[in-house]
Design an enzyme around this catalytic site. Structure first.
Site, PDB file in Angstrom:
ATOM      1  N   ASP A   1      -9.439   6.296  -2.351  1.00 55.62           N
ATOM      2  CA  ASP A   1      -8.478   6.709  -3.034  1.00 55.62           C
ATOM      3  C   ASP A   1      -9.397   7.245  -4.472  1.00 55.62           C
ATOM      4  OD1 ASP A   1      -9.244   4.828  -4.662  1.00 55.62           O
ATOM      5  OD2 ASP A   1      -7.192   3.780  -5.042  1.00 55.62           O
TER       6      ASP A   1
ATOM      7  N   TYR B   1      -6.294   6.880   4.221  1.00 53.48           N
ATOM      8  CA  TYR B   1      -6.651   5.863   3.126  1.00 53.48           C
ATOM      9  C   TYR B   1      -5.967   4.517   3.565  1.00 53.48           C
ATOM     10  CZ  TYR B   1      -5.528   2.723  -0.808  1.00 53.48           C
ATOM     11  OH  TYR B   1      -5.402   1.533  -1.582  1.00 53.48           O
TER      12      TYR B   1
ATOM     13  N   GLU C   1       0.894  -1.344   0.043  1.00 54.95           N
ATOM     14  CA  GLU C   1       0.022   0.015   0.178  1.00 54.95           C
ATOM     15  C   GLU C   1       0.775   1.440   0.074  1.00 54.95           C
ATOM     16  OE1 GLU C   1      -2.971   0.498  -0.574  1.00 54.95           O
ATOM     17  OE2 GLU C   1      -3.778  -1.617  -0.325  1.00 54.95           O
TER      18      GLU C   1
END
Length: 342
Positions: free
Chosen positions: A139, A121, A38
């Site tokens: 996102d 996020y 991520e």
DNA sequence: CACGCGTGGCT
DNA sequence: TAGCCAAGCGT
């Protein structure tokens, strides 16, 4: 008030089960693996991440090794990926996990978000994907998908829009929270494409999509960039002749404020001597020059910072139009920028 | 909240 | 060829 998003949950999950791509970081739900991926994927395309991800995990297979890695070795692993504070934050977070969490990866969104480099996020992504906590992970892909489904004309570049979408998604998070978040992102990347025509014919949300029904997929999402304005400094003169008439001139008939009138002015700020020289070049003989005020005027694309001077001259000339204050007010269109100085 | 942070792909 | 664009986080 827009309607609930809940009808999209089932078709989206079913579509994801059939269409999810095989990616290196989807082989398991190890928080460490998901975390590294991520972070690498922030602002970075999948193709760019591929090579780095495998090499990084080979060199630093777990939180402990990351927490102890030599700084140069760490940066070498990140070299070329960009946004290097991501790498530095990874190590910082690994140290925190080691020292504050006994080496066990935090599981809750609220704890994850405290770690360096993990924001709204990423905390949502890890908490949902690894632990199925019912939190959204919004996102750019998700914003685009939701904007189209809702037919929303909100500017998706504004933080407020992201907040609103997050709140709406919170209400519909299913048990399979991680799959749902991944599905939204995957749909955005594979089907609900940003440029050109999105692949609406193969979209599982077609019958729920307002933009599709109204033929607005090209107009939505709305992305209004905040114009970064240039700055322009100006010295502006209110010049009066012995009869009390004010000098004005007509602006060019193209460009900014075309065809309107203005007070005589020059680019930049200047010393008294320079101001004298400017007036002399205009063939004016100043009796005195008095700074009166400064003002800022904001256009869409430019900020004018103006310093105004009241100049009394011995006589008028033909370079300018000399008008009474009354006539100026009633007969000559004068932009607000200059009105501010009168 | 606006801005800076890297790089690569696109026009 | 240079300029635009991507869409997370920290400050």
């Amino acid at each position: 008030m827009s309607k609930s998003l809940s009808p999209i949950v089932e078709p989206l999950l079913n579509w994801f089960d059939q269409n999810k791509r095989v990616l290196p970081w989807r082989q398991d739900k190890e928080p460490y693996h998901v975390w590294i991926s991520e972070i690498m994927l922030q602002q970075t395309r999948i193709e760019a991440v591929m090579g780095y991800y495998a090499r990084f995990l080979e060199a630093l297979p777990d939180v402990e090794s990351l927490s102890k890695v030599d700084d140069d070795a760490l940066m070498k692993l990140w070299e070329g990926l960009g946004y290097y504070s991501r790498a530095r934050n990874l190590k910082k977070a690994a140290i925190v996990i080691t020292e504050e969490y006994g080496g066990e990866f935090p599981q809750a969104f609220i704890e994850l978000k405290k770690l360096p480099g993990i924001g709204e996020y990423t905390a949502g992504a890890i908490a949902s994907i690894c632990f199925d906590e019912k939190v959204p992970a919004v996102d750019g892909n998700v914003l685009r998908v939701i904007a189209r489904v809702q037919g929303s004309r909100d500017n998706v570049l504004l933080p407020q829009t992201k907040k609103t979408v997050t709140e709406q998604l919170k209400k519909i998070m299913p048990q399979r929270a991680g799959a749902f978040n991944e599905a939204l992102m995957e749909l955005g990347e594979l089907v609900c494409l940003p440029n050109g025509a999105p692949l609406c014919e193969s979209c599982p949300l077609q019958e729920h999509c307002t933009a599709y029904k109204k033929g607005l997929t090209e107009q939505i999402p709305v992305r209004v960039k905040k114009m970064k304005r240039k700055r322009a400094d100006k010295s502006v003169f209110m010049i009066t002749d012995p009869d009390g008439r004010i000098a004005i001139e007509k602006r060019p008939d193209t460009g900014l404020l075309s065809g309107m009138y203005q007070l005589p002015n020059v680019e930049g700020f200047h010393t008294d001597d320079e101001l004298q020289e400017i007036l002399r070049q205009w063939e004016l003989v100043p009796i005195d020059i008095v700074f009166t005020k400064e003002a800022k005027h904001v256009f869409t694309h430019i900020d004018w910072y103006m310093k105004a001077y009241h100049v009394t001259v011995t006589e008028h000339n033909d370079r300018f139009i000399w008008v009474t204050e009354d006539k100026l007010k009633n007969s000559y269109p004068l932009p607000t920028a200059f009105q501010k100085l009168l």
